[in-house]
Design an enzyme around this catalytic site. Sequence first.
Site, PDB file in Angstrom:
ATOM      1  CB  THR A  55     -39.515  -5.436   7.463  1.00  0.00           C
ATOM      2  OG1 THR A  55     -39.733  -6.829   7.671  1.00  0.00           O
ATOM      3  CG2 THR A  55     -40.702  -4.659   7.967  1.00  0.00           C
ATOM      4  CB  VAL A  61     -34.597 -11.248   2.993  1.00  0.00           C
ATOM      5  CG1 VAL A  61     -35.743 -11.233   1.977  1.00  0.00           C
ATOM      6  CG2 VAL A  61     -33.252 -11.156   2.275  1.00  0.00           C
ATOM      7  CB  CYS A  62     -39.068 -10.841   4.454  1.00  0.00           C
ATOM      8  SG  CYS A  62     -40.878 -10.863   4.532  1.00  0.00           S
ATOM      9  CB  THR A  63     -40.477 -10.450   9.133  1.00  0.00           C
ATOM     10  OG1 THR A  63     -40.523 -11.833   8.781  1.00  0.00           O
ATOM     11  CG2 THR A  63     -41.718  -9.744   8.612  1.00  0.00           C
TER      12      THR A  63
END
Length: 230
Positions: free
Chosen positions: A123, A103-105
């Site tokens: 991302t 998830v995300c970065t």
Amino acid sequence: MRDSSITVGFLLFPALTQLDLTGPWEVFARLPGVNVHLIWKDRQPVISDRGMAILPDTSFADCPPLDLLCIPGGPGQIALMDDSETLAFVREKARTAKWVTSVCTGSLVLGAAGLLRGYRATTHWGSLDQLSLLGAIPVEQRVVWDRNRITGAGVTSGIDYALTVAEAIVGRETAELIQLQMEYDPHPPFNSGSPRTASTARLDQARAQMKDFIARRRAATEAAAAKLMR
């Protein structure tokens, strides 16, 4: 793909963004027959980027085999890009996991571990271009599924990602029931949650606020990319 016994593991690390983890955790923890673990080097409380203390329930050494590995993001992701112990753990668990996710970065951590080369991935919008430095194919999309790699975009997309995976594990009916139980029915008060919808003024303001931090993240990504090429 229904399975009565699935083990999910979240990497829990200092200065993570807690919603990257707790959003999808809420979904997976509601799945029947699914065991969810919070994993770090030891079992001491881990402090998120906004000061929330979260307690790991297993360590790297004691972590069982995982069917699904999830790497959240957050400012602490920068340190992980050069953390050989953590990257080795991620590679080890990814070898046998059915699904390797983020998830995300957190996807940049997967990339630093060499796990996204040739894969489509996403991302947070502020760092999307950095994925290509690690051999991934950046996709501007809320959830990206390429073979057994599943990546969610920024922070709140973790819930979308987890519901998408939940459907694959237990079927649409159960996934929809979980969505209903959580009352996940977003109607944000502002239409400013994406670069596609935010005003130019807000987007410029956000970019200016993040500029120095994104530069630090890019430097970490470039260093990780250089190591992958050795």
